[in-house]
Motif scaffolding. Structure first.
Motif, PDB file in Angstrom:
ATOM      1  N   ALA A   1       1.040  -1.165   0.130  1.00 53.16           N
ATOM      2  CA  ALA A   1       0.119  -0.010  -0.277  1.00 53.16           C
ATOM      3  C   ALA A   1       0.446   1.491  -0.024  1.00 53.16           C
ATOM      4  O   ALA A   1       0.399   2.266  -0.911  1.00 53.16           O
ATOM      5  CB  ALA A   1      -0.542  -0.307   0.992  1.00 53.16           C
ATOM      6  N   GLN A   2       2.109   0.991   0.814  1.00 54.68           N
ATOM      7  CA  GLN A   2       2.394   2.415   1.296  1.00 54.68           C
ATOM      8  C   GLN A   2       3.233   2.722  -0.235  1.00 54.68           C
ATOM      9  O   GLN A   2       3.724   3.767  -1.282  1.00 54.68           O
ATOM     10  CB  GLN A   2       4.193   1.797   2.108  1.00 54.68           C
ATOM     11  CG  GLN A   2       4.205   3.121   2.797  1.00 54.68           C
ATOM     12  CD  GLN A   2       5.501   2.978   3.826  1.00 54.68           C
ATOM     13  OE1 GLN A   2       4.881   1.612   4.355  1.00 54.68           O
ATOM     14  NE2 GLN A   2       5.619   3.643   4.358  1.00 54.68           N
ATOM     15  N   LEU A   3       3.637   1.401  -1.264  1.00 58.56           N
ATOM     16  CA  LEU A   3       4.337   1.377  -2.495  1.00 58.56           C
ATOM     17  C   LEU A   3       3.557   2.170  -3.027  1.00 58.56           C
ATOM     18  O   LEU A   3       3.716   3.127  -4.448  1.00 58.56           O
ATOM     19  CB  LEU A   3       4.826  -0.159  -3.117  1.00 58.56           C
ATOM     20  CG  LEU A   3       6.112  -0.236  -2.618  1.00 58.56           C
ATOM     21  CD1 LEU A   3       6.851  -2.006  -2.736  1.00 58.56           C
ATOM     22  CD2 LEU A   3       7.237   0.370  -2.933  1.00 58.56           C
ATOM     23  N   GLN A   4       2.039   1.769  -3.004  1.00 55.62           N
ATOM     24  CA  GLN A   4       1.060   1.976  -4.283  1.00 55.62           C
ATOM     25  C   GLN A   4       0.893   3.591  -4.045  1.00 55.62           C
ATOM     26  O   GLN A   4       1.168   4.272  -4.850  1.00 55.62           O
ATOM     27  CB  GLN A   4      -0.280   1.318  -3.760  1.00 55.62           C
ATOM     28  CG  GLN A   4      -1.158   1.421  -4.723  1.00 55.62           C
ATOM     29  CD  GLN A   4      -0.746   0.000  -5.851  1.00 55.62           C
ATOM     30  OE1 GLN A   4      -0.180  -0.605  -5.226  1.00 55.62           O
ATOM     31  NE2 GLN A   4      -0.814   0.283  -7.295  1.00 55.62           N
ATOM     32  N   ALA A   5       1.228   4.039  -2.816  1.00 55.68           N
ATOM     33  CA  ALA A   5       0.778   5.047  -2.531  1.00 55.68           C
ATOM     34  C   ALA A   5       1.726   6.575  -2.800  1.00 55.68           C
ATOM     35  O   ALA A   5       1.245   7.688  -3.336  1.00 55.68           O
ATOM     36  CB  ALA A   5       0.634   5.819  -1.426  1.00 55.68           C
ATOM     37  N   GLU A   6       3.066   5.406  -2.589  1.00 58.26           N
ATOM     38  CA  GLU A   6       4.107   6.356  -2.852  1.00 58.26           C
ATOM     39  C   GLU A   6       4.804   7.091  -4.065  1.00 58.26           C
ATOM     40  O   GLU A   6       5.840   7.353  -4.644  1.00 58.26           O
ATOM     41  CB  GLU A   6       5.374   6.175  -1.870  1.00 58.26           C
ATOM     42  CG  GLU A   6       5.337   6.891  -0.456  1.00 58.26           C
ATOM     43  CD  GLU A   6       6.028   6.484   0.596  1.00 58.26           C
ATOM     44  OE1 GLU A   6       7.114   5.368  -0.436  1.00 58.26           O
ATOM     45  OE2 GLU A   6       5.615   6.311   2.008  1.00 58.26           O
ATOM     46  N   THR A   7       4.523   5.833  -5.296  1.00 58.12           N
ATOM     47  CA  THR A   7       5.022   6.011  -6.942  1.00 58.12           C
ATOM     48  C   THR A   7       4.941   7.018  -6.762  1.00 58.12           C
ATOM     49  O   THR A   7       3.799   7.901  -7.214  1.00 58.12           O
ATOM     50  CB  THR A   7       3.838   4.580  -7.108  1.00 58.12           C
ATOM     51  OG1 THR A   7       3.716   3.641  -6.538  1.00 58.12           O
ATOM     52  CG2 THR A   7       4.340   4.939  -8.410  1.00 58.12           C
ATOM     53  N   LEU A   8       6.134   7.919  -7.650  1.00 56.73           N
ATOM     54  CA  LEU A   8       5.734   8.937  -8.338  1.00 56.73           C
ATOM     55  C   LEU A   8       5.742   8.747  -9.668  1.00 56.73           C
ATOM     56  O   LEU A   8       6.637   7.883 -10.962  1.00 56.73           O
ATOM     57  CB  LEU A   8       7.594   9.116  -7.688  1.00 56.73           C
ATOM     58  CG  LEU A   8       7.839  11.030  -8.566  1.00 56.73           C
ATOM     59  CD1 LEU A   8       6.529  11.047  -7.723  1.00 56.73           C
ATOM     60  CD2 LEU A   8       8.913  11.314  -8.230  1.00 56.73           C
ATOM     61  N   ASP A   9       4.522   9.603 -10.448  1.00 60.80           N
ATOM     62  CA  ASP A   9       4.218   9.026 -12.172  1.00 60.80           C
ATOM     63  C   ASP A   9       5.702  10.543 -12.946  1.00 60.80           C
ATOM     64  O   ASP A   9       4.601  11.849 -13.096  1.00 60.80           O
ATOM     65  CB  ASP A   9       3.386   9.332 -12.445  1.00 60.80           C
ATOM     66  CG  ASP A   9       2.810   9.503 -13.253  1.00 60.80           C
ATOM     67  OD1 ASP A   9       4.357   8.677 -14.537  1.00 60.80           O
ATOM     68  OD2 ASP A   9       1.806   9.474 -14.309  1.00 60.80           O
ATOM     69  N   VAL A  10       6.669   9.989 -12.750  1.00 62.96           N
ATOM     70  CA  VAL A  10       7.787  11.271 -13.491  1.00 62.96           C
ATOM     71  C   VAL A  10       6.996  12.010 -14.914  1.00 62.96           C
ATOM     72  O   VAL A  10       7.203  12.682 -15.081  1.00 62.96           O
ATOM     73  CB  VAL A  10       8.778  10.463 -13.921  1.00 62.96           C
ATOM     74  CG1 VAL A  10       9.550  10.353 -12.512  1.00 62.96           C
ATOM     75  CG2 VAL A  10       8.936   8.847 -14.688  1.00 62.96           C
ATOM     76  N   THR A  11       5.924  11.133 -15.808  1.00 62.57           N
ATOM     77  CA  THR A  11       4.781  11.357 -16.266  1.00 62.57           C
ATOM     78  C   THR A  11       4.419  12.577 -16.867  1.00 62.57           C
ATOM     79  O   THR A  11       3.777  12.958 -17.612  1.00 62.57           O
ATOM     80  CB  THR A  11       5.266  10.188 -17.537  1.00 62.57           C
ATOM     81  OG1 THR A  11       3.554  10.011 -16.838  1.00 62.57           O
ATOM     82  CG2 THR A  11       6.187   9.486 -17.702  1.00 62.57           C
ATOM     83  N   MET A  12       4.261  12.464 -15.257  1.00 62.85           N
ATOM     84  CA  MET A  12       2.627  13.266 -15.099  1.00 62.85           C
ATOM     85  C   MET A  12       3.247  15.001 -15.056  1.00 62.85           C
ATOM     86  O   MET A  12       4.031  15.754 -14.972  1.00 62.85           O
ATOM     87  CB  MET A  12       2.143  13.216 -13.769  1.00 62.85           C
ATOM     88  CG  MET A  12       1.097  11.954 -13.852  1.00 62.85           C
ATOM     89  SD  MET A  12       0.690  11.966 -11.501  1.00 62.85           S
ATOM     90  CE  MET A  12      -0.341  13.501 -11.214  1.00 62.85           C
ATOM     91  N   PRO A  13       1.857  15.719 -15.828  1.00 61.06           N
ATOM     92  CA  PRO A  13       2.363  17.309 -15.726  1.00 61.06           C
ATOM     93  C   PRO A  13       2.700  18.350 -14.081  1.00 61.06           C
ATOM     94  O   PRO A  13       2.426  17.322 -12.946  1.00 61.06           O
ATOM     95  CB  PRO A  13       1.407  17.867 -16.705  1.00 61.06           C
ATOM     96  CG  PRO A  13       0.408  17.019 -16.584  1.00 61.06           C
ATOM     97  CD  PRO A  13       0.311  15.632 -15.932  1.00 61.06           C
ATOM     98  N   GLY A  14       3.507  18.558 -14.881  1.00 64.31           N
ATOM     99  CA  GLY A  14       4.135  20.101 -13.901  1.00 64.31           C
ATOM    100  C   GLY A  14       2.544  19.989 -12.573  1.00 64.31           C
ATOM    101  O   GLY A  14       1.972  21.416 -13.758  1.00 64.31           O
TER     102      GLY A  14
END
Ligand code: 2U9
Length: 356
Positions: free
Chosen positions: A115-128
């Motif tokens: 759950a922690q991994l899921q919550a902390e996943t960083l989508d580097v492709t997301m617009p700023g």
């Protein structure tokens, strides 16, 4: 604690049921209670959905004052033969509950990490979230970059030198002695110590030739200075790019081919012409005109390096020949981008610069 108490009630019902059936025999009674405790505990542990809840259950079933301890407290009622049997059964229940607890703890810990991994996943492709202004290359640097790319592609090396120069490197070595009339056109800014601000990047080539032996292919970009009245087409500070090639057997044909290739890369395949001219450091010399929008436009100066210049750097003009050419970066930018005033290139007005 309400839920734990709730479960105690559930156990009490199980206990009551067993108690009712086997009131008479304490061994059966205890064994049944142990079995009920195990079933009840295993079910509760399996449905524990947090680590805190699991700890509550551990304390409730296996803690010092937990249900197993309470049950074992009643072993005193048993006979000496019955005790080891019930003791072994109690151990089995303890181990079973402990193993259930371990298994559930492992599962809950794994789920927590997941759950922690899921919550902390960083989508580097997301617009700023914040809009960053997009930088861009200044039109002058754009021209310099393109020109250097073209010459580097033809085997030239980029060379640079100081903007503050001596009279020797800016004039004398370039065949322009103190009384030369060409000095008039190239008046510049003089420093109290006798140094001056260079009027062309040719001094870079002199310094390079002094340090290196032929063959030489260099391109020298840089800021240069002239004592000029500033208007829409003149500036006292501007940018220049000069190239120099020295080798055995270089001719005016090599010069023409190089310039044709360069101008075609920048402006496209337009007609060009070489018009006889004069520079102190080249002989013969020529201006290069380009047919742009139907009109002849002067875009470059060029020539074969004067033997006096080769002598000044210790090259034998009987062995080596060379060609040189130069152009003003501002002029190229103004022609290519249809600018009406050279001063727009220096005022850093983003409303203007953003267009390019
Ligand atoms: C060495 C020998 C000769 C460089 C050259 C020109 C012609 C030239 C002007 C164009 C417009 C300067 O920016 S501008 O004002 N330059 O016309 N420059 S030949 O000749 C050299 C260079 C170095 C040792």
């Amino acid at each position: 604690m309400t839920s734990v108490q709730g479960r105690c009630c559930k156990l009490s019902i199980a206990q009551a049921r067993i108690n009712n059936q086997q009131m008479s025999n304490p061994e059966n009674d205890l064994e049944a209670q142990l079995n009920a405790l195990r079933t009840d505990g295993e079910n509760a542990i399996r449905s524990a959905d947090t680590l805190d809840r699991l700890e509550e259950l551990r304390v409730n079933y296996l803690g010092k004052k937990g249900q197993l301890s309470v049950l074992l407290g009643s072993m005193g009622k048993l006979s000496a033969e019955e005790r080891p049997k019930i003791g072994a059964a109690a151990n089995t229940v303890k181990e079973a509950l402990q193993s259930s607890l371990d298994k559930q703890r492992t599962a809950l810990e794994a789920a927590k990490i997941q759950a922690q991994l899921q919550a902390e996943t960083l989508d580097v492709t997301m617009p700023g979230i914040y809009e960053r202004p997009q930088g861009r290359i200044h039109p002058l640097n754009g021209i310099i970059d393109r020109a250097l790319d073209i010459f580097v592609g033809m085997g030239y090396t980029v060379a640079q030198g100081p903007e503050m120069e001596t009279d020797y490197y800016n004039f004398e070595a370039l065949n322009t002695p103190a009384d030369h009339p060409a000095r008039d056109m190239q008046d510049t800014f003089y420093l109290p110590d006798g140094n001056l601000l260079r009027t062309q990047t040719s001094c870079v080539q002199i310094r390079y030739m002094e340090a290196e032996e032929p063959p030489i292919r260099i391109v020298a970009p840089g800021r240069v200075y002239r004592k000029d009245d500033v208007d829409a087409t003149h500036s006292a500070v501007f940018h220049q790019i000069e190239l120099l090639a020295i080798d055995e057997g270089l001719t005016f044909t090599d010069l023409k081919g190089t310039i044709k290739e360069f101008l075609t890369s920048i402006f496209g395949d337009l007609p060009i012409r070489f018009r006889a001219s004069y520079f102190p450091f080249t002989e013969p010399s020529a201006e290069v005109d380009l047919q742009w929008n139907g009109r002849w436009l002067e875009v470059m100066g060029c020539g074969m390096v004067d033997p006096n210049v080769l002598n000044a750097v210790g090259y034998d003009p009987e062995v080596y020949t060379g060609f040189a050419a130069g152009f003003g970066v501002e002029r190229f930018a103004m022609v290519l981008h249809q600018m009406d005033d050279i001063r727009r290139l220096y005022t850093s007005d983003l409303r203007f610069l953003k267009q390019f």
